[in-house]
Design a protein around this motif. Structure first.
Motif, short mmCIF file in Angstrom:
data_model
loop_
_atom_site.label_atom_id
_atom_site.label_comp_id
_atom_site.label_asym_id
_atom_site.label_seq_id
_atom_site.Cartn_x
_atom_site.Cartn_y
_atom_site.Cartn_z
N GLN A 1 7.16 -0.31 -6.81
CA GLN A 1 6.67 -0.46 -8.18
C GLN A 1 7.68 -1.18 -9.07
O GLN A 1 7.29 -1.84 -10.04
CB GLN A 1 6.32 0.90 -8.76
N THR A 2 8.96 -1.04 -8.77
CA THR A 2 10.00 -1.66 -9.60
C THR A 2 10.54 -2.95 -9.00
O THR A 2 11.47 -3.54 -9.55
CB THR A 2 11.17 -0.68 -9.81
N ALA A 3 9.98 -3.38 -7.87
CA ALA A 3 10.44 -4.62 -7.24
C ALA A 3 10.14 -5.81 -8.16
O ALA A 3 9.12 -5.82 -8.85
CB ALA A 3 9.75 -4.81 -5.89
N PRO A 4 11.01 -6.82 -8.18
CA PRO A 4 10.77 -7.98 -9.05
C PRO A 4 9.51 -8.72 -8.64
O PRO A 4 9.27 -8.95 -7.45
CB PRO A 4 12.02 -8.84 -8.84
N SER A 5 8.69 -9.06 -9.63
CA SER A 5 7.45 -9.78 -9.36
C SER A 5 7.73 -11.26 -9.14
O SER A 5 8.68 -11.81 -9.70
CB SER A 5 6.47 -9.62 -10.52
N PRO A 6 6.91 -11.93 -8.33
CA PRO A 6 7.06 -13.38 -8.19
C PRO A 6 6.81 -14.07 -9.53
O PRO A 6 6.06 -13.57 -10.37
CB PRO A 6 5.98 -13.75 -7.17
N GLU A 7 7.43 -15.21 -9.72
CA GLU A 7 7.17 -15.98 -10.94
C GLU A 7 5.73 -16.48 -10.94
O GLU A 7 5.08 -16.54 -11.98
CB GLU A 7 8.15 -17.16 -11.02
N PHE A 8 5.24 -16.84 -9.76
CA PHE A 8 3.87 -17.35 -9.64
C PHE A 8 3.00 -16.29 -8.97
O PHE A 8 3.06 -16.10 -7.75
CB PHE A 8 3.86 -18.64 -8.83
N VAL A 9 2.24 -15.58 -9.79
CA VAL A 9 1.33 -14.54 -9.29
C VAL A 9 -0.03 -15.20 -9.11
O VAL A 9 -0.70 -15.53 -10.10
CB VAL A 9 1.26 -13.35 -10.26
N LEU A 10 -0.43 -15.41 -7.88
CA LEU A 10 -1.60 -16.24 -7.58
C LEU A 10 -2.81 -15.40 -7.21
O LEU A 10 -3.51 -15.68 -6.24
CB LEU A 10 -1.25 -17.21 -6.46
N ASN A 11 -3.03 -14.35 -7.97
CA ASN A 11 -4.23 -13.53 -7.76
C ASN A 11 -5.37 -14.15 -8.55
O ASN A 11 -5.34 -14.19 -9.78
CB ASN A 11 -3.97 -12.10 -8.24
N MET A 12 -6.35 -14.64 -7.83
CA MET A 12 -7.46 -15.34 -8.48
C MET A 12 -8.57 -14.40 -8.95
O MET A 12 -9.61 -14.85 -9.39
CB MET A 12 -8.06 -16.37 -7.52
N GLU A 13 -8.33 -13.09 -8.85
CA GLU A 13 -9.31 -12.12 -9.35
C GLU A 13 -8.94 -11.74 -10.77
O GLU A 13 -7.77 -11.60 -11.10
CB GLU A 13 -9.33 -10.87 -8.47
N ARG A 14 -9.94 -11.57 -11.60
CA ARG A 14 -9.70 -11.14 -12.97
C ARG A 14 -9.27 -9.67 -12.99
O ARG A 14 -9.60 -8.92 -12.08
CB ARG A 14 -10.96 -11.33 -13.82
N PRO A 15 -8.56 -9.25 -14.04
CA PRO A 15 -8.08 -7.86 -14.10
C PRO A 15 -9.16 -6.81 -13.93
O PRO A 15 -8.92 -5.76 -13.38
CB PRO A 15 -7.45 -7.78 -15.49
#
Length: 631
Positions: free
Chosen positions: A324-338
């Motif tokens: 949960q605390t791992a650094p997120s990628p700069e480019f989050v390529l999830n094409m699904e809406r929230p």
């Protein structure tokens, strides 16, 4: 006269439309596309759906986006600014070079702008006419420099100031500077070529073919990376679904083992992508770290289920915290809406409220000043514990982690000593121990006990030095005092005590002798420290209400004012009996609803006192009892 003015105005309007037909047509197309696709509060994914430029799509199977994106605008201001520039620049050029050339140069430079966007941006969703407009602006710049040689320095300076200011503004706002640069450069090149050689359609065709060749030689790095990322998302969903499924242990274990290879498979896909830009290399490292944690999580769960070693749940929770605390990628390529994206969430009953309860050293409820422990968790409106709970020593160290349902222990429980070392761990079902329970000494495993249908079976035990005494349910268990004196000797056969079991005081005097036949208690003899002899035929001796059970059930019958011949209800109450005989920690194994549930607890708690259970006929011990109250 009025009709003549009207006819003259109409003729003038028709003349303007004919003269600037391409500029106006392009403007009208942009307007039509905007109003037919307009959507309030549209997000970037919407513009991607209707044809915006996006490298993973445009460079893969949808190159048409280079054209369609030129007519899509992400807002009214975006459209108005571009239309103003298009009409201003387009009308100038169309009058000089004609509508046909204007259209070809507009589309050509717009496509070049789109290709620049693909090459120099990472995963940008780009749209708008500005790339093409900058293209014809670049052409117009060359034309004016050539035609107005005495003003060329001013013209060039004005362009540089304008373009430089817009470029700087684009670093702060969501402008596609790469597309603007590609458009203006291609327009300048077209302008120079046209001024020097006067481009004919063959030249334009050759340039177009070269453009197609360039497009198909662009590295597909973003396509491959995007594909790997979508595989990551799919694999992550499958992993989470397997880990969070409410299946029996064997099925859960099988499901987790099936998804175990996914983390390595995803990692391999990212490692096989060549020539990654620096930003994506950093993101790949972050993804690799995330996948390594997910792999650790899977491995801990497999070990937990295979070995039934529930203290590994701490490692599971720690790894989940790291994830949960791992650094997120700069480019989050999830094409699904929230609203449709896969986001596991814990459902919390609206009737539950966070609670903290203090207990004394005997686990009776008390106030904070007299507390030895406290519990943190959620309680319902009836004060029953629900969901995950944690008990703490008053000093703040963890004493227990577990899960309850209506105050009944139901799930994995881990107990800790005051120095935060493990004491024991296992599972409860409906407040009863089930499956394998492990006990520890200084964080070293010393026993594995299995509970099957209420029976206690010893599987393996070790002494404090790690020497195994009971193996697979058979052996002899010996415990010694620090002075070397034997304290306990018990023989185990098929997990059950068998034959003679002996215990001694530290000075060597006999404490008790008990005889078993394959787990069945036969008889026991014990001696107090003072030498008093006790014999018993039950171990441990059960707690008994003061006055006996007949008197106790007579009390229930006489004082149960809710009992009725027209009602057939039963409430089963489990409660703890402290070694002093005091009752506490009431919970319901069978409910009938209110007011019967609360009344049953009240009836028992106000009833006769209890004589506590005794261990080996010698000492009072804490235990529990179940009583059914009929209505």
């Amino acid at each position: 006269m009025n009709s003549l003015i009207s006819k003259a105005s109409l003729d003038k309007g028709v003349s303007l439309i004919v003269r600037y037909k391409v500029t106006l047509t392009l403007s009208v197309i942009n307007l039509i596309v905007f109003f037919t696709t307009w959507q309030a509060n549209a997000d970037p994914l919407y513009f991607l759906e209707i044809g915006a430029n996006f490298a993973p799509y445009s460079l893969d199977t949808e190159p048409y986006r280079l054209l369609s994106s030129m007519f899509i605008h992400q807002g009214a201001l975006h459209l108005i600014a571009n239309l103003y520039s298009l009409v201003y620049i387009g009308s100038k050029l169309e009058m000089d070079i004609g509508g046909g050339r204007l259209l070809i140069y507009y589309l050509f430079t717009g496509i070049v702008a789109g290709i620049f966007s693909l090459c120099f941006n990472l995963f940008t969703i780009s749209s708008g006419a500005s790339g093409a407009i900058f293209g014809i602006y670049g052409y117009l710049l060359v034309k004016e420099v050539v035609e107005h040689k005495n003003l060329r320095i001013g013209i060039i300076l004005n362009f540089l100031v304008y373009f430089g200011a817009l470029y700087l503004l684009g670093t702060k706002l969501p402008f596609d500077n790469a597309a603007h640069l590609g458009g203006v450069l291609s327009g300048i090149i077209l302008g120079i070529a046209d001024m020097k050689w006067v481009l004919n359609y063959k030249g334009i065709l050759a340039a177009s073919l070269m453009l197609v060749l360039i497009f198909y030689t662009i590295p597909r790095t973003q396509v491959h990376y995007f594909s790997a990322y979508q595989y990551l998302i799919s694999a992550d969903k499958n992993i989470d679904a397997a880990l969070n499924s409410n299946l029996p242990d064997l099925e859960l274990l099988q499901g987790i083992k099936e998804i175990r290879p996914l983390t390595d498979s995803v990692n391999l896909r990212f490692r096989n992508i060549l020539n990654l830009p620096e930003k994506l290399t950093r993101d790949t490292i972050r993804i690799g770290y995330y996948l390594a944690l997910k792999k650790d999580l899977i491995d801990y769960m497999v070990r937990l289920l295979e070995q039934e070693s529930y203290i590994l749940l701490d490692s599971v929770h720690h790894t989940m915290t790291l994830i949960q605390t791992a650094p997120s990628p700069e480019f989050v390529l999830n094409m699904e809406r929230p609203d449709t994206a896969f986001i596991p969430q814990m459902e919390l009953d609206q009737d539950l409220a966070p609670s903290r309860q203090y207990y004394d050293e005997n686990w009776f409820e008390t106030n904070q000043n007299q507390a030895a422990f406290y519990r943190v968790g959620y309680q319902d409106t009836l004060g029953q514990w629900e969901g995950h709970i944690s008990d703490f020593y008053i000093s703040g160290g963890i004493q227990m982690k577990g899960k309850m349902h209506k105050s009944l222990r139901n799930g994995i429980f881990i107990y800790y000593n005051q120095d935060s070392t493990y004491e024991s761990g296992g599972r409860y079902y409906m407040d009863n121990r089930v499956g394998k329970w492990e006990s520890y000494y200084n964080n070293k495993l010393i026993s594995e006990i299995r509970y099957v249908e209420g029976k206690r079976l010893v599987e393996n035990t070790w002494d404090s030095l790690g020497t195994q005494m009971i193996t697979n349910g058979n052996g002899r268990e010996l415990h010694y005092y620090s002075n070397g004196q034997l304290g306990l000797s018990i023989t185990v056969q098929d997990g059950k005590p068998h034959g003679l079991s002996e215990s001694y005081y530290s000075d060597g005097r006999i404490k008790y002798k008990e005889y078993f036949n394959h787990g069945k208690f036969i008889s026991g003899t014990s001696f107090s420290k003072e030498g008093q002899l006790n014999t018993y035929e039950m171990h441990p001796t059960a707690p008994i209400p003061v006055g006996g059970y007949n008197k106790f059930y007579q009390y229930l019958e006489q004082n149960n004012h809710l009992k009725s011949d027209s009602i057939d209800e039963l409430v089963v109450v489990r409660f703890d009996i402290h070694k002093t005989g005091k009752l506490h920690n009431f919970r319901l194994l069978k409910r009938s609803g209110e007011p019967y549930d609360s009344y049953a607890v009240e009836l028992i708690s106000n009833g006769p006192l209890w004589n506590p259970a005794r261990s080996h006929g010698l000492m009072e011990i804490n235990t529990f009892m179940e009583v059914g109250v009929e209505f």
